[in-house]
Design a protein around this motif. Sequence first.
Motif, PDB file in Angstrom:
ATOM      1  N   ASP A 217       0.850  -1.190   0.000  1.00 51.48           N
ATOM      2  CA  ASP A 217       0.000   0.000   0.000  1.00 51.48           C
ATOM      3  C   ASP A 217       0.885   1.241   0.000  1.00 51.48           C
ATOM      4  N   PRO A 218       0.757   2.124  -0.973  1.00 53.87           N
ATOM      5  CA  PRO A 218       1.661   3.282  -1.057  1.00 53.87           C
ATOM      6  C   PRO A 218       1.560   4.223   0.143  1.00 53.87           C
ATOM      7  N   VAL A 219       0.376   4.346   0.727  1.00 57.28           N
ATOM      8  CA  VAL A 219       0.213   5.215   1.897  1.00 57.28           C
ATOM      9  C   VAL A 219       1.002   4.661   3.078  1.00 57.28           C
ATOM     10  N   LEU A 220       0.879   3.359   3.304  1.00 56.59           N
ATOM     11  CA  LEU A 220       1.590   2.742   4.422  1.00 56.59           C
ATOM     12  C   LEU A 220       3.088   2.719   4.192  1.00 56.59           C
ATOM     13  N   ALA A 221       3.491   2.462   2.949  1.00 56.80           N
ATOM     14  CA  ALA A 221       4.920   2.435   2.631  1.00 56.80           C
ATOM     15  C   ALA A 221       5.561   3.799   2.881  1.00 56.80           C
ATOM     16  N   GLU A 222       4.881   4.841   2.462  1.00 62.51           N
ATOM     17  CA  GLU A 222       5.408   6.193   2.674  1.00 62.51           C
ATOM     18  C   GLU A 222       5.427   6.531   4.162  1.00 62.51           C
ATOM     19  N   ARG A 223       4.397   6.089   4.851  1.00 61.65           N
ATOM     20  CA  ARG A 223       4.334   6.318   6.298  1.00 61.65           C
ATOM     21  C   ARG A 223       5.515   5.638   7.000  1.00 61.65           C
ATOM     22  N   GLY A 224       5.794   4.410   6.620  1.00 60.91           N
ATOM     23  CA  GLY A 224       6.914   3.693   7.230  1.00 60.91           C
ATOM     24  C   GLY A 224       8.241   4.365   6.953  1.00 60.91           C
ATOM     25  N   ARG A 225       8.451   4.773   5.695  1.00 60.08           N
ATOM     26  CA  ARG A 225       9.713   5.436   5.338  1.00 60.08           C
ATOM     27  C   ARG A 225       9.879   6.762   6.077  1.00 60.08           C
ATOM     28  N   THR A 226       8.772   7.444   6.322  1.00 63.78           N
ATOM     29  CA  THR A 226       8.830   8.739   7.011  1.00 63.78           C
ATOM     30  C   THR A 226       9.009   8.563   8.512  1.00 63.78           C
ATOM     31  N   TYR A 227       8.268   7.636   9.083  1.00 63.21           N
ATOM     32  CA  TYR A 227       8.248   7.498  10.532  1.00 63.21           C
ATOM     33  C   TYR A 227       9.502   6.836  11.103  1.00 63.21           C
ATOM     34  N   LEU A 228      10.078   5.864  10.378  1.00 68.04           N
ATOM     35  CA  LEU A 228      11.161   5.080  10.959  1.00 68.04           C
ATOM     36  C   LEU A 228      12.365   5.922  11.376  1.00 68.04           C
ATOM     37  N   PRO A 229      12.895   6.807  10.518  1.00 68.39           N
ATOM     38  CA  PRO A 229      14.041   7.603  10.975  1.00 68.39           C
ATOM     39  C   PRO A 229      13.695   8.543  12.128  1.00 68.39           C
ATOM     40  N   VAL A 230      12.458   9.047  12.142  1.00 66.94           N
ATOM     41  CA  VAL A 230      12.024   9.910  13.248  1.00 66.94           C
ATOM     42  C   VAL A 230      11.992   9.105  14.546  1.00 66.94           C
ATOM     43  N   LEU A 231      11.466   7.892  14.464  1.00 66.78           N
ATOM     44  CA  LEU A 231      11.372   7.048  15.646  1.00 66.78           C
ATOM     45  C   LEU A 231      12.753   6.618  16.144  1.00 66.78           C
TER      46      LEU A 231
END
Length: 437
Positions: free
Chosen positions: A317-331
């Motif tokens: 899912d492109p929404v979830l994939a983008e969310r993961g790529r964005t959130y992981l470095p922040v986390l």
Amino acid sequence: MCVENTPPPSGRLTRRGVLAGAAALAGTSAVLAQAVSPAAASGGAPEAARGGAGRGGDLVVEGGTLLDPATGEVTEDAVVVITGGVVRAAGSRARLGNRVPSGVPVLRAHGRWVLPGLVDAHIHLNTAAEARDAVRKGATSARSGSTSFFQDIAVRELARQVPEQAPRLRAAGVFVTPDLGDTLLADPELAPLARLRDGVRSPEALRRVVEVNLARGADTVKTRVNERAGLPEQDPLTQVYDHEQLSAIVAAARRGGKGVLCHSYSEKGCHDAVTAGIRSLEHGAFVGERTLHEMRRRGTYFTPTLTAIAGLADSPDPVLAERGRTYLPVLKRAVLAAHELGVPLAAGTDSSGGAVDPVGGEVVLMHAAGLPALDALRTATTGAAQLLGLDSTVGRLARGYAGDVLVVDGDPLADPGVLTRPAHVVRAGFQVQAQAA
């Protein structure tokens, strides 16, 4: 609709109906029946050989390099003696001498490293198969992140009766969330909440769900402050409970002597949850410095579930994939900031839906976030054990601790990745067939 005049939930349902249904859903009933039957030839040792349902096994693990996560001490040519599922002695062969019993099964660990079984502080175990898988991948203790129909309480009983089949578990029961959905069917005491137009939001409704959980035997309470990251139609930064509502949940749990773990993402949501008095913050991608300082002051744990966030990046899912790529470095930055401030961290995979991730992978991600290897390992041993209230039972291989052992092909301080591929797993003195990631 009011629920404040409803009497407290009846504890009689705990064994009579609700948990029988939960056991059936989790698939634990057949496992338990087989385990306690002396004629169960294919289900492991019969009860007489086991020394009674729930009793641990006897085993000697010898010849490996023993690592104590509490001290960082490394012992070559070590021996761990387990009787009745409990460590009776652990140390160098030279020091233990004649304290090694004869006639006990031996697991030879020469050329390998030996350490305590790992703790997954956030996992969703809905079936007996998932529970077995978690153990085989190295999680010998765990804390539930909730289930829909009290299956985790049934899995906890499975772990007590047949320890090699499931992790030692702290159960959370059902989720305290605005929309209970089909969870309303988990317990007759929840059915009146179906008439609530706005869902589970009033102090009375929130208290009712907590009380039902406690009456059914939950060890902890799970709630949320933000929407889910794993559903593309939801916004994880949208807040669903405010500080007052979270405080009502915490107060109800504390009356029963329990703590609260809280699903969270936004900084405001994290801060509201922490100041409301939760025991641990789950996920917490956008937790800010002021909240981390508050967590350190209060002793609030941080369970970032890096594994789950990393998994989003691989979603089709492109929404979830983008969310993961964005959130992981922040986390990852939040995890490192928390560690540097002294906020206690616990490893949790947030595994669910039939797929169990090895908790060793969470240690790898903690290390990748900047934690030294030993500190990363502690998030899945001594640190997580303390969060679960098991720090005198698990997280180390020392006299009096549980006979839960992980044997790995390499030094986990040099390469934490070895934790994802256990060569042997021992649960309460019983050898379990390990499963590589």
